[in-house]
Design an enzyme around this catalytic site. Structure first.
Site, PDB file in Angstrom:
ATOM      1  N   VAL A  61     103.002 -16.282  40.476  1.00  0.00           N
ATOM      2  CA  VAL A  61     103.203 -15.127  41.348  1.00  0.00           C
ATOM      3  C   VAL A  61     101.865 -14.893  42.030  1.00  0.00           C
ATOM      4  CG1 VAL A  61     103.764 -12.679  41.463  1.00  0.00           C
ATOM      5  CG2 VAL A  61     105.029 -14.173  39.900  1.00  0.00           C
ATOM      6  N   HIS A  62     101.787 -15.259  43.309  1.00  0.00           N
ATOM      7  CA  HIS A  62     100.507 -15.314  44.013  1.00  0.00           C
ATOM      8  C   HIS A  62     100.399 -14.178  45.025  1.00  0.00           C
ATOM      9  CE1 HIS A  62      96.898 -17.533  45.327  1.00  0.00           C
ATOM     10  NE2 HIS A  62      97.192 -17.046  46.527  1.00  0.00           N
ATOM     11  N   GLN A  81      93.293 -21.379  43.883  1.00  0.00           N
ATOM     12  CA  GLN A  81      94.365 -21.141  42.926  1.00  0.00           C
ATOM     13  C   GLN A  81      95.731 -21.454  43.531  1.00  0.00           C
ATOM     14  OE1 GLN A  81      93.750 -17.060  41.491  1.00  0.00           O
ATOM     15  NE2 GLN A  81      93.283 -17.958  39.507  1.00  0.00           N
ATOM     16  N   GLU A 104      97.451  -7.822  49.803  1.00  0.00           N
ATOM     17  CA  GLU A 104      96.129  -8.132  50.337  1.00  0.00           C
ATOM     18  C   GLU A 104      95.066  -7.210  49.739  1.00  0.00           C
ATOM     19  OE1 GLU A 104      93.779 -10.490  52.149  1.00  0.00           O
ATOM     20  OE2 GLU A 104      95.709 -10.590  53.171  1.00  0.00           O
ATOM     21  N   ASP A 139      93.133  -1.686  41.672  1.00  0.00           N
ATOM     22  CA  ASP A 139      94.233  -2.642  41.827  1.00  0.00           C
ATOM     23  C   ASP A 139      95.513  -1.857  42.066  1.00  0.00           C
ATOM     24  OD1 ASP A 139      96.137  -4.659  41.682  1.00  0.00           O
ATOM     25  OD2 ASP A 139      95.166  -5.698  40.030  1.00  0.00           O
ATOM     26  N   ARG A 141      98.412  -3.247  43.208  1.00  0.00           N
ATOM     27  CA  ARG A 141      99.549  -4.157  43.333  1.00  0.00           C
ATOM     28  C   ARG A 141     100.720  -3.750  42.430  1.00  0.00           C
ATOM     29  NH1 ARG A 141      96.386  -9.714  42.391  1.00  0.00           N
ATOM     30  NH2 ARG A 141      95.365  -8.332  40.880  1.00  0.00           N
TER      31      ARG A 141
END
Length: 217
Positions: A61-62, A81, A104, A139, A141
Protein backbone atom coordinates in the site's frame (compact mmCIF):
# COMPACT_ATOMS: atom_id res chain seq x y z
CA UNK A 1 -19.24 -2.23 -8.25
CA UNK A 2 -18.71 -0.96 -4.71
CA UNK A 3 -16.89 -2.23 -1.65
CA UNK A 4 -18.65 -1.86 1.69
CA UNK A 5 -17.71 -2.93 5.17
CA UNK A 6 -18.57 -2.76 8.83
CA UNK A 7 -15.65 -1.91 11.10
CA UNK A 8 -16.34 -1.90 14.83
CA UNK A 9 -19.22 0.53 15.29
CA UNK A 10 -18.69 2.23 11.92
CA UNK A 11 -21.80 2.08 9.71
CA UNK A 12 -21.89 0.06 6.52
CA UNK A 13 -21.02 2.37 3.65
CA UNK A 14 -19.59 2.36 0.15
CA UNK A 15 -15.83 2.77 0.53
CA UNK A 16 -14.77 2.62 -3.11
CA UNK A 17 -16.38 2.17 -6.50
CA UNK A 18 -14.63 0.21 -9.21
CA UNK A 19 -14.69 2.23 -12.44
CA UNK A 20 -12.28 0.72 -14.97
CA UNK A 21 -9.90 -2.17 -15.51
CA UNK A 22 -7.18 -2.48 -18.13
CA UNK A 23 -3.85 -4.13 -18.96
CA UNK A 24 -0.83 -2.02 -17.97
CA UNK A 25 2.60 -3.01 -19.30
CA UNK A 26 5.46 -1.52 -17.24
CA UNK A 27 9.24 -1.86 -17.06
CA UNK A 28 8.67 -4.15 -14.07
CA UNK A 29 6.12 -6.43 -15.72
CA UNK A 30 2.57 -6.41 -17.07
CA UNK A 31 -0.09 -5.66 -14.49
CA UNK A 32 -3.85 -5.35 -14.41
CA UNK A 33 -4.66 -1.75 -13.48
CA UNK A 34 -7.96 -1.39 -11.61
CA UNK A 35 -9.21 2.17 -11.20
CA UNK A 36 -11.49 3.33 -8.39
CA UNK A 37 -13.24 6.36 -6.98
CA UNK A 38 -13.21 6.57 -3.20
CA UNK A 39 -16.00 8.14 -1.16
CA UNK A 40 -14.29 11.57 -1.31
CA UNK A 41 -14.21 11.45 -5.11
CA UNK A 42 -10.45 10.84 -5.20
CA UNK A 43 -9.19 8.61 -7.99
CA UNK A 44 -7.29 5.53 -6.81
CA UNK A 45 -5.59 2.63 -8.56
CA UNK A 46 -4.47 -0.89 -7.77
CA UNK A 47 -1.93 -2.81 -9.85
CA UNK A 48 -2.64 -6.54 -9.76
CA UNK A 49 -0.08 -9.08 -10.92
CA UNK A 50 -0.80 -12.72 -11.58
CA UNK A 51 -3.39 -14.90 -9.90
CA UNK A 52 -3.67 -13.31 -6.48
CA UNK A 53 -4.69 -15.45 -3.53
CA UNK A 54 -7.33 -14.07 -1.16
CA UNK A 55 -5.15 -15.19 1.76
CA UNK A 56 -1.60 -13.97 2.28
CA UNK A 57 -1.37 -11.92 -0.90
CA UNK A 58 1.92 -10.04 -1.18
CA UNK A 59 0.73 -6.44 -1.01
CA UNK A 60 2.19 -2.95 -1.01
CA UNK A 61 0.00 0.00 0.00
CA UNK A 62 2.04 2.90 -1.36
CA UNK A 63 1.39 6.53 -0.48
CA UNK A 64 1.48 9.03 -3.33
CA UNK A 65 4.81 10.91 -3.51
CA UNK A 66 5.25 13.10 -6.58
CA UNK A 67 8.78 14.18 -5.71
CA UNK A 68 10.05 10.66 -5.08
CA UNK A 69 7.93 8.51 -7.39
CA UNK A 70 7.98 10.80 -10.44
CA UNK A 71 10.96 13.15 -10.08
CA UNK A 72 13.29 10.67 -8.39
CA UNK A 73 13.99 12.83 -5.33
CA UNK A 74 16.66 11.41 -3.04
CA UNK A 75 15.26 13.30 -0.05
CA UNK A 76 13.02 10.32 0.69
CA UNK A 77 13.04 6.60 -0.16
CA UNK A 78 9.58 6.54 -1.77
CA UNK A 79 10.60 6.10 -5.39
CA UNK A 80 13.04 3.34 -4.54
CA UNK A 81 10.41 1.59 -2.43
CA UNK A 82 7.84 1.80 -5.21
CA UNK A 83 10.21 0.20 -7.72
CA UNK A 84 11.39 -2.41 -5.22
CA UNK A 85 7.80 -3.36 -4.34
CA UNK A 86 6.79 -3.82 -7.98
CA UNK A 87 9.89 -5.92 -8.63
CA UNK A 88 9.22 -8.01 -5.52
CA UNK A 89 5.62 -8.67 -6.57
CA UNK A 90 6.71 -9.76 -10.05
CA UNK A 91 9.43 -12.00 -8.59
CA UNK A 92 6.81 -13.55 -6.29
CA UNK A 93 4.60 -14.31 -9.29
CA UNK A 94 1.52 -12.54 -7.90
CA UNK A 95 0.55 -9.64 -5.71
CA UNK A 96 -1.05 -6.22 -5.47
CA UNK A 97 0.18 -2.66 -5.21
CA UNK A 98 -2.42 -0.11 -4.10
CA UNK A 99 -1.28 3.40 -5.00
CA UNK A 100 -3.06 5.80 -2.61
CA UNK A 101 -3.63 9.31 -3.90
CA UNK A 102 -4.30 12.01 -1.31
CA UNK A 103 -1.36 10.82 0.81
CA UNK A 104 1.17 13.35 -0.49
CA UNK A 105 3.51 14.45 2.30
CA UNK A 106 1.94 11.94 4.72
CA UNK A 107 -1.40 13.53 3.96
CA UNK A 108 -0.56 17.26 4.26
CA UNK A 109 -0.44 17.93 0.50
CA UNK A 110 2.24 18.81 -2.01
CA UNK A 111 2.80 22.49 -1.17
CA UNK A 112 2.95 21.88 2.56
CA UNK A 113 5.36 19.02 1.91
CA UNK A 114 7.62 21.30 -0.10
CA UNK A 115 7.53 23.81 2.74
CA UNK A 116 8.41 21.02 5.17
CA UNK A 117 11.37 20.14 2.98
CA UNK A 118 12.48 23.79 3.00
CA UNK A 119 12.25 23.89 6.80
CA UNK A 120 14.39 20.77 7.00
CA UNK A 121 17.02 22.15 4.63
CA UNK A 122 17.10 25.81 5.70
CA UNK A 123 16.22 25.67 9.39
CA UNK A 124 17.46 22.25 10.41
CA UNK A 125 14.08 20.84 11.49
CA UNK A 126 13.44 17.13 11.11
CA UNK A 127 10.51 15.71 9.14
CA UNK A 128 8.30 15.56 12.24
CA UNK A 129 8.97 19.07 13.52
CA UNK A 130 8.68 20.53 10.01
CA UNK A 131 5.04 19.43 9.87
CA UNK A 132 4.33 20.59 13.41
CA UNK A 133 5.89 24.01 12.67
CA UNK A 134 3.19 24.50 10.02
CA UNK A 135 0.42 23.55 12.43
CA UNK A 136 -0.11 20.28 10.58
CA UNK A 137 -0.31 16.64 11.72
CA UNK A 138 2.83 14.54 11.67
CA UNK A 139 0.92 11.90 9.70
CA UNK A 140 -2.60 12.58 8.42
CA UNK A 141 -2.94 9.51 6.21
CA UNK A 142 -6.03 7.31 6.31
CA UNK A 143 -6.11 3.83 4.80
CA UNK A 144 -9.87 3.25 4.58
CA UNK A 145 -9.90 3.49 0.77
CA UNK A 146 -6.91 1.16 0.47
CA UNK A 147 -8.67 -1.41 2.65
CA UNK A 148 -11.81 -1.01 0.56
CA UNK A 149 -9.86 -1.68 -2.63
CA UNK A 150 -8.30 -4.83 -1.19
CA UNK A 151 -11.73 -5.99 -0.07
CA UNK A 152 -13.17 -5.33 -3.53
CA UNK A 153 -10.35 -7.41 -5.03
CA UNK A 154 -11.39 -10.29 -2.78
CA UNK A 155 -8.30 -10.13 -0.58
CA UNK A 156 -8.90 -11.00 3.05
CA UNK A 157 -5.33 -11.15 4.38
CA UNK A 158 -2.02 -9.81 3.15
CA UNK A 159 1.70 -10.11 3.55
CA UNK A 160 2.28 -6.38 3.78
CA UNK A 161 5.39 -4.83 2.27
CA UNK A 162 5.91 -2.06 4.80
CA UNK A 163 8.19 -0.80 7.57
CA UNK A 164 5.42 1.26 9.17
CA UNK A 165 3.56 -0.30 12.12
CA UNK A 166 0.83 2.36 11.98
CA UNK A 167 -0.07 1.22 8.48
CA UNK A 168 -0.51 -2.28 9.86
CA UNK A 169 -2.73 -0.93 12.65
CA UNK A 170 -4.97 1.05 10.29
CA UNK A 171 -5.44 -1.70 7.73
CA UNK A 172 -6.24 -4.13 10.54
CA UNK A 173 -8.79 -1.67 11.92
CA UNK A 174 -10.45 -1.52 8.52
CA UNK A 175 -10.80 -5.27 8.27
CA UNK A 176 -7.64 -6.41 6.45
CA UNK A 177 -5.77 -9.13 8.31
CA UNK A 178 -1.98 -8.80 8.20
CA UNK A 179 -0.53 -12.30 8.12
CA UNK A 180 3.03 -10.98 7.87
CA UNK A 181 4.77 -7.61 7.83
CA UNK A 182 7.46 -7.93 5.16
CA UNK A 183 10.34 -5.41 5.37
CA UNK A 184 10.83 -3.13 2.38
CA UNK A 185 14.34 -1.82 3.03
CA UNK A 186 16.26 0.23 0.48
CA UNK A 187 19.80 1.55 0.94
CA UNK A 188 19.97 5.06 2.42
CA UNK A 189 21.88 7.89 0.79
CA UNK A 190 23.48 11.04 2.22
CA UNK A 191 20.37 13.09 1.36
CA UNK A 192 17.83 10.92 3.17
CA UNK A 193 19.78 9.38 6.05
CA UNK A 194 18.62 11.98 8.60
CA UNK A 195 15.05 11.72 7.31
CA UNK A 196 15.08 7.94 7.68
CA UNK A 197 16.67 8.14 11.09
CA UNK A 198 13.86 10.43 12.24
CA UNK A 199 11.28 7.96 10.93
CA UNK A 200 12.96 5.19 12.90
CA UNK A 201 13.46 7.13 16.13
CA UNK A 202 10.32 9.30 16.26
CA UNK A 203 7.77 7.43 14.14
CA UNK A 204 8.62 3.82 15.08
CA UNK A 205 9.37 2.70 11.52
CA UNK A 206 11.25 -0.59 11.46
CA UNK A 207 14.54 0.26 9.74
CA UNK A 208 17.21 -2.02 11.20
CA UNK A 209 19.43 -1.64 8.12
CA UNK A 210 20.20 1.93 9.22
CA UNK A 211 22.28 0.76 12.18
CA UNK A 212 25.43 0.49 10.09
CA UNK A 213 24.69 3.81 8.41
CA UNK A 214 24.23 5.44 11.82
CA UNK A 215 27.63 4.21 12.89
CA UNK A 216 29.23 6.01 9.98
CA UNK A 217 27.16 9.19 10.16
Amino acid sequence: MTASEVVGDLPRRAVVERVVETRLPTRHGTFRAVGYLDRTGTEQVALVYGDVSPLGALTRVHSECLTGDVFGSTHCECGDQLAAALDRIVEEGSGVLVYVQGHEGRGIGLLAKLEAMRLQQDEGLDTVDANVAQGLPVDARDYHAAAGILTDLGIRSVRLLSNNPKKVEQLTRYGIRISEQVPLLVPPNPENLRYLRTKAERMAHLLPHLDQAFAGS
